[in-house]
Design an enzyme around this catalytic site. Structure first.
Site, short mmCIF file in Angstrom:
data_model
loop_
_atom_site.label_atom_id
_atom_site.label_comp_id
_atom_site.label_asym_id
_atom_site.label_seq_id
_atom_site.Cartn_x
_atom_site.Cartn_y
_atom_site.Cartn_z
CE LYS A 81 35.61 38.45 36.45
NZ LYS A 81 35.28 38.35 35.01
CB SER A 156 31.43 39.12 35.13
OG SER A 156 32.65 38.70 34.54
CB SER A 180 33.49 39.60 31.69
OG SER A 180 32.17 39.14 31.75
#
Lengths: 505, 501
Positions: A81, A156, A180
């Site tokens: 990420k 996210s 997330s």
């Protein structure tokens, strides 16, 4: 598609060690897959082809030399990420503000993964500064859900979950502040784990909300998540909030769970997480999962957590408050973009213009909410009250865990919604994290594992399993038992039913 | 520039008003590393070389508390007779400024590590004033801005600014007094004496190099006046970064006379920060405080609370040195000094070096004589503090010992000290290099005496005939021949011996 990309991380690592395939071949297969499908999925913001192949070659050299593998995941490709720093690639956090910024240091988890021989393919898309539940808030455009490209992959960490569901990577790293990791896992039919707060180092994670942020493993199987968890977890002297305890033996817990016997385990169903706002398709899948847990021998108890209903409101005071302070450093002085510096304007004006241009709408909204909530005269009413709610939520959990070993709920109230549907309605967007926020507020571990597809829209549904602080082994054991039973009754892993994606070339 | 402020005559100020002071002193700790990262704390390094992701506030970097910083904070708190918090946290003080890398300062807000203390401050005439301490808390320093191109050196009007983050994250302790009242005309003197006493205390604790000129001790002086019949404090001003002891006194005095003039005219004092100008001794208006920023303090989530155990606090209490005031009393007795003599020593900053010289084996009287006469003059000529002369107390003690042993005369000893100051090495090396040893070897002297006698047969005759005083001429010749390194008394004895042999 190469069969190599369909395999689990554990299988790939075993094949590499057995010299049935080289790490370079595995990495190349995934790089090819990214080239094939990422134009449609847009999971990656940056692909580190050269460094990934170099890392794979190093693993192959190790194998050739007959050395012990650096870890049980040596040679397995992973999607990182874009909130986690890694030298040699940009870290943008999905924001225009950090466009092109290359960090001069590695996050602790990056270092640990590289030392474990994990091959880092690149950086994945995300909601800007991890604020969002759909990845639509990325400054670089949305990521698409491989189950239905018109739908969101969660957020996210939608880039990481989509990379797994589209077979671009066998493993991924997510970060979870209010859900997330778990919510993207649920809507893409993958596994996502938020460890105990302090269980995995935050050093090198670009901060959103420091008291809530936690990195964790994402994978297509519970075992793969556990293997990655053991690589990244454990005490880090560079993170003052990191817990000085050994990583819980989660891999062992998965092996025990996979036997399929949950007799003696008490599972609480959170009463408050049902009713209005919950898709019937989600509830059917969830209830079926609870029934399967009962069949595995677990005792099922209904549990009331009366303060959970305030969790979302309190979260949307604490997280913005901390973010308003954490994001103050983006001022165009030292790094990131600089806007309007014409040699005439003052530093304040350049700061202001840069922040205006560099931050997206959701980030600005939260900075404003947080700045307001921390203002003198409002602090007690907002930030102070929210901290009290946080204490009450912890007490609800404590009371629950006196009665049960783990708690379960749907991970998120709905399946993946269409891209654009909630973009103009922040409240509707925030509700996606309704079930995941309480564990975040308490600092407890929680994970999402795929349950059965929704009977209504045929999209994935996630089962959330929560456990007390540092009791990850409990939730992994339950998750592993459920995964085996689910796959048996559903004719194989859910992930095998992702539709074939069109190949770009 | 605004027109020069109207000032009221000081005596009139005191007749009509009572001053109230509040002093905030920032102390840079001399820990080897910064408060929240491992970067070294050094003064004067190349800009932006003592930095890392944490003290530059790079995205993702995190702070870790320096345990030595906490230890120093607790020791300072204990030395100021404070209570030490059983549990406290850091807080973020949020405001934007380019020399602050995170745009928040990691500080402490409503949970300081030390609070409710006091410090006894002695004035010139021996009067003791007790200054109550509100709190002492931990925080990090900011970087340094250098504003280029403006007339004032401030950011407004500057063409560009240079930023140096070497200082960012250096540990600071902020010590805040409670309002100091009832000092009347002596308020400026009390302010200076307080900062002096605090500086001495910090030096004794060995927690800071207490260099006001380098900014390792910085004082902000809050001053307000209340009319004689008033029951509430007046509005205060805060004069920032007053960087010498003398300036503290001048700044307070200036503000008293300025504020009094404003109030006497029926005006009001604005709550504001003010800047002190060393060259004119005046203060000028800075940033208004009514509109000052709301710092939006909240507990620092990246750090865990600090809960110093009572056992640790007591351990640290045992490490406290003798407090400067008590030490002065002891020294006065041990060195047998009058009040005036002690004050003179304090004024020239000689107590520590004399004490160290005594510790190195010299007698207090000899040590005092060396430092106060010869070396004080030297320091004065060079324009440096006594302690900064390139000679150590141990070296002075060595010289004193050489004199006591008869190796050096007082005159030769001064030459040795000159040599040490000139960087020629340790006293014994200087003696060697400059050939300064007293010639006490009789055989060498006898040769010289015989030669001198042979060179002046008429004098020899006079001595032989009983005119002993004539020996003086021979002594002079021998001393000349031995370059003054002979003991004159012994030379005279030898002359008489040899002449009558």
């Amino acid at each position: 598609m190469s069969e190599l990309t369909r395999m689990t991380a554990a299988e790939l690592a075993a094949k590499i060690q057995a010299k049935e395939v080289s790490a370079v071949e595995v990495t190349q297969a995934h790089l090819d897959r990214i080239a094939d499908v990422d134009p449609a999925v847009h999971a990656f913001l940056h692909v580190s082809t050269d460094s990934a192949l170099a890392q794979a070659r190093a693993v192959d050299e190790d194998v050739a030399a007959g050395n012990q593998p650096a870890s049980p995941l040596a040679g397995v490709p992973l999607a990182l990420k874009d909130v986690v720093t890694m030298q040699g690639a940009p870290t943008t956090v999905g924001s225009r503000m950090l466009e092109g910024w290359e960090p001069p240091y590695d996050a602790t988890i990056t270092t640990r993964m590289l030392e474990a021989g994990i091959v880092i393919l690149g950086k994945t898309n995300m909601d800007e500064f991890a604020m969002g539940s759909s990845t639509e808030n990325s400054a670089y455009g949305p990521t698409h859900n491989p189950w239905d490209l018109d739908r969101i992959p969660g957020g996210s960490g939608g880039g990481s979950s989509a990379a797994l569901a589209s077979f671009e990577a066998a493993l991924a790293i997510g970060t979870d502040t209010g859900g997330s990791i778990r919510q993207p896992g649920a809507v893409t039919g993958t596994v996502g784990v938020k460890p105990t707060y302090g269980g995995v180092s935050r050093y090198g994670l670009v901060a959103f909300s420091s008291s809530l942020d936690q990195a964790g493993p994402c994978a297509r199987t519970v075992m793969d998540a556990a293997l990655l968890h053991e690589v990244i977890g454990g005490h880090d002297p560079l993170d003052a909030t990191s817990i000085n305890e050994p990583v819980p033996p989660v891999v062992q817990a998965v092996r025990e769970g996979a036997i399929g016997d949950l007799r003696g385990v008490k599972i609480g169903v959170v009463k408050e997480f049902s009713g209005e706002g919950y898709d019937p398709g989600v509830m059917v899948s969830f209830n079926e999962a609870v029934e399967q847990l009962r069949v595995l021998g677990a005792e099922i108890v209904e549990i009331s957590c009366p303060h959970f209903k305030y969790a979302l409101s309190a979260y949307y005071l604490i997280a913005p408050s901390e973010c308003s302070s954490n994001l103050a450093r983006f001022d165009a002085m030292r790094y990131g973009i600089r806007v309007g510096d014409n040699g005439e304007r003052s530093a304040e004006e350049v700061m202001s213009l840069t922040r205006e241009a560099g931050f997206g709408a959701e980030v600005k909204r939260r900075i404003m909410i947080g700045t307001y909530a921390l203002s003198s005269g409002y602090y007690d009413a907002y930030y102070g009250s929210a901290q009290k709610v946080r204490t009450l939520i912890k007490r609800d959990f404590d009371a629950a865990y006196e009665k049960v070993d783990v708690l379960v709920s749907p991970t998120t109230p709905t399946t993946a919604f269409p891209i654009g549907e909630r973009a103009d309605n922040p409240m509707a967007m925030y509700l996606a994290d309704l079930c995941t926020i309480p564990a975040s507020m308490a600092g407890h571990p929680a994970m999402s594992v795929p349950s059965k597809l929704s009977g209504i829209d045929g999209l994935p549904v996630g089962l959330q399993i929560m456990a007390p602080a540092l009791q990850e082994t409990r939730m992994y054991r339950v998750a592993a038992a459920y995964e085996v039973a689910r796959n048996e009754s559903d004719g194989g892993p859910l992930i095998s039913r992702v539709p074939e994606l069109e190949v770009a070339r | 520039m605004t027109a020069a402020a109207e000032l009221m005559d000081y005596d009139e100020v005191i007749e009509r008003f009572d001053p109230v002071l509040g002093l905030e002193v920032h102390v840079e700790l001399s820990t080897s590393t910064k408060m929240f990262c491992g970067c070294p704390v050094v003064f004067g390094a190349e800009p932006n070389t003592q930095v890392c992701p944490t003290c530059l506030g790079l995205p993702g970097a995190l702070p870790v508390v320096n345990a030595k910083g906490i230890e120093a904070a607790i020791r300072i708190g204990l030395a100021l007779n404070c209570e030490i918090a059983e549990w406290c946290r850091f807080a973020r003080k949020n405001y934007f400024y380019p020399d602050m890398p995170k745009n928040f300062q990691t500080s402490q807000y409503d949970e300081p590590i030390a609070f409710n203390g006091w410090l006894d401050v002695e004035l010139e005439d021996g009067t003791v004033v007790r200054v109550d301490i509100e709190r002492a808390h931990m925080e990090e320093d900011t970087g340094k801005s250098l504003h280029v191109g403006g007339s004032t050196g401030r950011i407004h009007g500057a063409e560009h600014s240079l930023l140096d983050y070497n200082r960012a994250g250096v540990p600071l302790i902020e010590i805040v007094t409670k309002p100091i009242t009832g000092t009347g005309a002596r308020a400026p003197e009390v302010a200076r004496a307080y900062v002096t006493a605090l500086r001495d205390l910090l030096r004794a604790l060995e927690v800071s190099d207490v260099r006001m000129d380098q900014g390792s001790v910085r004082c902000d002086a809050n001053v307000s006046l209340m009319a004689k019949d008033a029951t509430e404090f007046g509005t205060r001003t805060e004069t920032k970064n007053v960087n010498s002891l003398r300036s503290v006194e001048r700044a307070v005095r200036f503000e008293m006379t300025r504020q009094a003039a404003v109030l006497a005219e029926g005006g009001t004092i604005r709550l504001e920060t003010r800047h002190f100008d060393e060259s004119t001794g005046s203060t000028s208006s800075g940033r208004p405080k009514e509109t000052s920023e709301d710092y939006r303090y909240f507990p620092e989530p990246d750090l865990v609370p600090i809960a110093p155990s009572r056992e640790w606090v007591e351990e640290l209490r045992k490490t406290l040195p003798e407090m400067p005031a008590a030490r002065r009393k002891r020294i006065q007795v041990e060195w047998n000094l009058t009040d005036l003599e002690l004050r003179d020593l304090l004024n020239v900053g000689a107590v520590d070096v004399i004490a160290a010289t005594v510790d190195a084996g010299a007698s207090p009287a000899e040590a005092r004589a060396w430092w106060v006469s010869h070396l004080a003059q030297e320091a004065n000529t060079r324009g440096v503090e006594l302690a900064d002369l390139p000679i150590t107390p141990a070296q002075v003690a060595d010289v004193i010992k050489l004199v006591a042993a008869g190796t050096l005369t007082n005159k030769l000893a001064r030459s040795v000290v000159e040599g040490v100051l000139a960087g020629e090495g340790e006293p014994v090396e200087v003696v060697e290099k400059r050939g300064l040893k007293v010639v006490s070897d009789d055989s060498a002297l006898i040769v010289a005496v015989d030669e001198a006698l042979a060179g002046q047969p008429d004098v020899l005759e006079k001595i032989r005939s009983g005119k002993v005083a004539a020996a003086g001429a021979i002594v002079g010749a021998v001393m000349k021949a031995t370059k003054g390194q002979a003991d004159a008394k012994r030379v005279r004895e030898l002359i008489l011996e040899r002449a009558n042999a």
